[in-house]
Write a protein that holds these residues in place. Structure first.
Motif, mmCIF file in Angstrom:
data_model
loop_
_atom_site.group_PDB
_atom_site.id
_atom_site.type_symbol
_atom_site.label_atom_id
_atom_site.label_comp_id
_atom_site.label_asym_id
_atom_site.label_seq_id
_atom_site.Cartn_x
_atom_site.Cartn_y
_atom_site.Cartn_z
ATOM 1 N N PRO A 131 22.766 2.584 84.890
ATOM 2 C CA PRO A 131 22.592 1.273 85.518
ATOM 3 C C PRO A 131 23.715 0.777 86.448
ATOM 4 O O PRO A 131 23.387 0.173 87.459
ATOM 5 N N PRO A 132 25.019 0.997 86.139
ATOM 6 C CA PRO A 132 26.002 0.374 87.039
ATOM 7 C C PRO A 132 26.159 1.114 88.365
ATOM 8 O O PRO A 132 27.239 1.584 88.719
ATOM 9 N N ALA A 133 25.091 1.256 89.099
ATOM 10 C CA ALA A 133 25.101 1.950 90.381
ATOM 11 C C ALA A 133 24.199 1.156 91.327
ATOM 12 O O ALA A 133 22.983 1.121 91.134
ATOM 13 N N ASP A 134 24.834 0.521 92.304
ATOM 14 C CA ASP A 134 24.081 -0.340 93.218
ATOM 15 C C ASP A 134 23.511 0.494 94.358
ATOM 16 O O ASP A 134 24.018 0.483 95.482
ATOM 17 N N PRO B 86 12.892 -2.591 95.870
ATOM 18 C CA PRO B 86 12.051 -3.718 95.433
ATOM 19 C C PRO B 86 11.214 -3.324 94.215
ATOM 20 O O PRO B 86 10.739 -2.192 94.127
ATOM 21 N N GLY B 87 11.093 -4.258 93.277
ATOM 22 C CA GLY B 87 10.228 -4.024 92.126
ATOM 23 C C GLY B 87 10.934 -3.472 90.908
ATOM 24 O O GLY B 87 10.314 -3.327 89.857
ATOM 25 N N VAL B 88 12.226 -3.130 91.028
ATOM 26 C CA VAL B 88 12.943 -2.587 89.870
ATOM 27 C C VAL B 88 13.453 -3.748 89.009
ATOM 28 O O VAL B 88 14.175 -4.615 89.494
ATOM 29 N N ARG B 89 13.033 -3.755 87.748
ATOM 30 C CA ARG B 89 13.419 -4.845 86.824
ATOM 31 C C ARG B 89 14.639 -4.436 86.022
ATOM 32 O O ARG B 89 14.915 -3.267 85.836
ATOM 33 N N ARG B 90 15.313 -5.464 85.451
ATOM 34 C CA ARG B 90 16.441 -5.191 84.560
ATOM 35 C C ARG B 90 16.523 -6.250 83.496
ATOM 36 O O ARG B 90 15.858 -7.272 83.600
ATOM 37 N N CYS C 62 26.923 -3.862 80.005
ATOM 38 C CA CYS C 62 25.721 -3.407 79.290
ATOM 39 C C CYS C 62 24.671 -4.506 79.240
ATOM 40 O O CYS C 62 23.528 -4.265 78.876
ATOM 41 N N ASP C 63 25.076 -5.736 79.606
ATOM 42 C CA ASP C 63 24.108 -6.817 79.785
ATOM 43 C C ASP C 63 23.703 -6.758 81.264
ATOM 44 O O ASP C 63 24.427 -7.197 82.140
ATOM 45 N N LEU C 64 22.549 -6.143 81.525
ATOM 46 C CA LEU C 64 22.198 -5.813 82.910
ATOM 47 C C LEU C 64 21.996 -7.045 83.777
ATOM 48 O O LEU C 64 22.135 -6.979 85.002
ATOM 49 N N SER C 65 21.694 -8.192 83.136
ATOM 50 C CA SER C 65 21.483 -9.401 83.945
ATOM 51 C C SER C 65 22.787 -9.844 84.617
ATOM 52 O O SER C 65 22.768 -10.592 85.583
ATOM 53 N N SER C 66 23.933 -9.336 84.121
ATOM 54 C CA SER C 66 25.213 -9.760 84.698
ATOM 55 C C SER C 66 25.648 -8.872 85.866
ATOM 56 O O SER C 66 26.662 -9.122 86.500
ATOM 57 N N ILE C 67 24.888 -7.828 86.172
ATOM 58 C CA ILE C 67 25.330 -6.904 87.232
ATOM 59 C C ILE C 67 24.871 -7.427 88.607
ATOM 60 O O ILE C 67 23.689 -7.681 88.806
ATOM 61 N N PRO C 68 25.820 -7.591 89.542
ATOM 62 C CA PRO C 68 25.458 -8.165 90.859
ATOM 63 C C PRO C 68 24.860 -7.135 91.817
ATOM 64 O O PRO C 68 25.427 -6.807 92.851
ATOM 65 N N PHE C 69 23.669 -6.640 91.489
ATOM 66 C CA PHE C 69 23.016 -5.661 92.367
ATOM 67 C C PHE C 69 22.631 -6.295 93.705
ATOM 68 O O PHE C 69 22.244 -7.458 93.756
ATOM 69 N N THR C 70 22.714 -5.501 94.764
ATOM 70 C CA THR C 70 22.198 -5.954 96.064
ATOM 71 C C THR C 70 21.279 -4.905 96.690
ATOM 72 O O THR C 70 20.600 -5.188 97.665
ATOM 73 N N ARG C 71 21.270 -3.669 96.135
ATOM 74 C CA ARG C 71 20.573 -2.584 96.834
ATOM 75 C C ARG C 71 19.469 -1.913 96.017
ATOM 76 O O ARG C 71 18.963 -0.866 96.425
ATOM 77 N N LEU C 72 19.113 -2.463 94.855
ATOM 78 C CA LEU C 72 18.008 -1.863 94.102
ATOM 79 C C LEU C 72 16.746 -1.893 94.953
ATOM 80 O O LEU C 72 16.548 -2.827 95.738
ATOM 81 N N ASP D 54 22.095 15.545 84.182
ATOM 82 C CA ASP D 54 22.418 14.648 83.079
ATOM 83 C C ASP D 54 21.255 13.667 82.875
ATOM 84 O O ASP D 54 20.571 13.286 83.831
ATOM 85 N N LEU D 55 21.080 13.246 81.639
ATOM 86 C CA LEU D 55 20.044 12.256 81.299
ATOM 87 C C LEU D 55 20.276 10.920 82.028
ATOM 88 O O LEU D 55 19.377 10.093 82.148
ATOM 89 N N HIS D 56 21.511 10.733 82.553
ATOM 90 C CA HIS D 56 21.839 9.487 83.259
ATOM 91 C C HIS D 56 21.732 9.594 84.774
ATOM 92 O O HIS D 56 22.258 8.745 85.490
ATOM 93 N N GLY D 57 21.057 10.637 85.270
ATOM 94 C CA GLY D 57 20.903 10.747 86.715
ATOM 95 C C GLY D 57 20.031 9.630 87.280
ATOM 96 O O GLY D 57 19.109 9.148 86.613
ATOM 97 N N ASN D 58 20.346 9.214 88.517
ATOM 98 C CA ASN D 58 19.518 8.262 89.282
ATOM 99 C C ASN D 58 18.919 9.070 90.437
ATOM 100 O O ASN D 58 19.567 9.271 91.453
#
Ligand code: ZN
Length: 478
Positions: A231-234, A474-478, A462-472, A140-144
């Motif tokens: 995106p919603p995958a920590d 280093p260096g991945v921007r949003r 869909c506002d990525l700044s609101s997602i509480p990531f902890t495991r991205l 899928d085009l949405h694969g991580n």
């Protein structure tokens, strides 16, 4: 005679979604077939727009179908579901002793033990079948995707449209690429993009994604593909990735670099295009109908609960004179409507089961229509596929022009049949609300170009700044 084992195991995991994805979610039918085993795969998938169906049509070799399973996007896949299905695929391949394998995967499956679940599956196959065993994968085009996944696959190809109308085409491309890889060695190159993009901005209906995909054939590779990520995958490997295959390592590297450069260049152009729900309703009411309001943050196709009431409340507050909403996942309201019968007036609590997103709407409704929820999709994505959403009811909020279709199975509205199943012809209504982020456009854009993306709280931020990531990583921007 070359023999190819084929299997499918698709899930897009939203690690922030409130409910885990269980084995039963893969076993049941939704808007696509239920878990299917062995020779039944040929019968069930014949003529459908699904990757494995495209592979089967294009493949000239003997095929040994193992199984195919997919569940609606949702929370973590349970270890039971992953182990059961993965074991069946690995064992099936080992026992068949084929010359190669094709896997119809998504690329964004996550379990708590295996944050990189597709890499885990491929590594298990590789351990059994050896380093030279050809494994072709469509994604899928949405694969991580991760470097470990790239290393474990022989060749990879990815959908190039969003809405995904090229499922079968991608499967067919995987068949050709596998053939090519079995004839002479291909060299691969893999790159990851270092920024996340909101899901509503990824559509290939518009730039910048349209230009990115249109340019893939220009870089001289045998095969070049891009996944924009989910995106919603920590998880560390959340984000875009690039897969290139060519006759030399230099050519593969050059193609991957060209795609990476294009991806880097368009970073500022990805715009989520979201507007507040009340404003979306006001704008829709001011335009000549029909106007479509999408509810991307509650898109069940990205793990949304599909039962938030934010946009419904905005419609009620604005007293929208003619609005239809589909599909609210509410098994108890559907059951109450079926018990009461058509024409009855009943009190219901609609949606809002996950109060972190929205509260239930306590209203009187009239039961306008009932259905068993079985229908055949007719739009460009799943045309021909049979859906079974369980008992469905069309409810009119009493004394208003607002009608809501409630269903028993959580499923993304990506086809106008999600309205017709309950007796609504969408084009006849002023405001059409869909629980979908982008896929609805494949079928609904034929109705009107007036499409608004409304913001109401949901499990697919869909506002990525609101997602509480902890495991991205280093260096991945949003
Ligand atoms: Zn997708």
């Amino acid at each position: 005679m070359t023999r190819i084992a084929i299997a499918g195991f698709q899930h897009e995991t939203n690690t922030f979604a409130p409910a885990d994805t269980t084995l039963s979610d893969f076993q049941r039918q939704g808007a696509w077939p239920a878990l299917t085993r062995g020779g039944e795969v040929f019968r069930v998938f014949d003529g459908l727009n699904i990757p494995i169906a495209g592979f089967i049509s294009a493949c000239a070799h003997e095929m040994i179908p193992i199984l195919w399973a997919m569940a609606e996007p949702g929370g973590f896949v349970t270890e039971e579901a992953f182990e059961t299905i993965a074991n069946e695929i690995v064992t099936g391949i080992v026992e068949a002793r084929p010359d190669a394998a094709y896997l119809d995967l998504h690329g964004a499956m996550v379990t708590r033990q295996h944050p990189d679940a597709e890499a885990e599956l491929l590594q298990r196959i590789r351990r059994e079948m050896g380093p030279d065993f050809p494994i072709a994968v469509s994604l899928d085009l949405h694969g991580n995707l991760s470097p470990a996944f790239f290393e474990a696959a022989t060749v990879v190809t990815i959908y190039r449209t969003y809405p995904h109308t090229d499922f079968a085409q991608t499967g067919a491309r995987a068949a050709a690429l596998l053939d090519r890889a079995m004839k002479a060695p291909l060299f691969g190159a893999f790159r990851q993009g270092d920024y996340l993009t909101p899901i509503t901005a990824q559509t290939t209906e518009f730039s910048p994604a349209r230009d990115l995909y249109a340019g893939l054939d220009r870089h001289g590779a045998v095969s070049l593909d891009v996944a924009l990520g989910f995106p919603p995958a920590d998880i560390p490997h959340c984000g875009p990735s690039i897969f290139a295959y060519a006759d030399t390592q230099a050519a593969a590297d050059a193609a991957a670099e060209a795609a990476a450069a294009h991806l880097a260049e368009i970073e500022p152009l990805f715009d989520a295009g979201l507007i507040p729900a009340a404003e979306a309703v006001a704008r829709a009411m001011a335009l000549p109908g029909p106007v479509i309001i999408a509810d991307p943050q509650d898109n069940p196709g990205a793990g949304g609960t599909s039962d938030t009431t934010g946009i419904l409340r905005a419609l009620l507050e604005a007293q929208a004179p003619d609005a239809v909403v589909s599909m609210l996942h509410d098994p108890s309201a559907a059951a109450a409507a079926h018990a009461a019968g058509e024409g009855a007036r009943i009190s219901v609590r609609l949606g809002g089961t996950h109060t972190q997103y929205s509260q239930p709407l306590e209203v009187e409704v009239t039961v306008e229509a009932l259905s068993d929820g079985r229908f055949r999709c007719s739009g460009p994505m799943f045309g021909g596929s049979e859906a079974d959403l369980g008992p469905v009811a069309r409810l009119r909020i009493a004394d208003t022009g607002i009608q809501v279709i409630v269903g028993t199975e959580r499923s993304q509205n990506l086809d106008q049949e999600f309205f017709r199943v309950a007796g609504i012809e969408p084009v006849e209504h002023d405001i059409i609300c869909v629980k979908s982020a982008v896929h609805f456009m494949a079928d609904y854009k034929r109705i009107t170009p007036n499409i608004l993306f409304a913001v109401a709280p949901g499990a697919n931020p869909c506002d990525l700044s609101s997602i509480p990531f902890t495991r991205l990583r280093p260096g991945v921007r949003r």
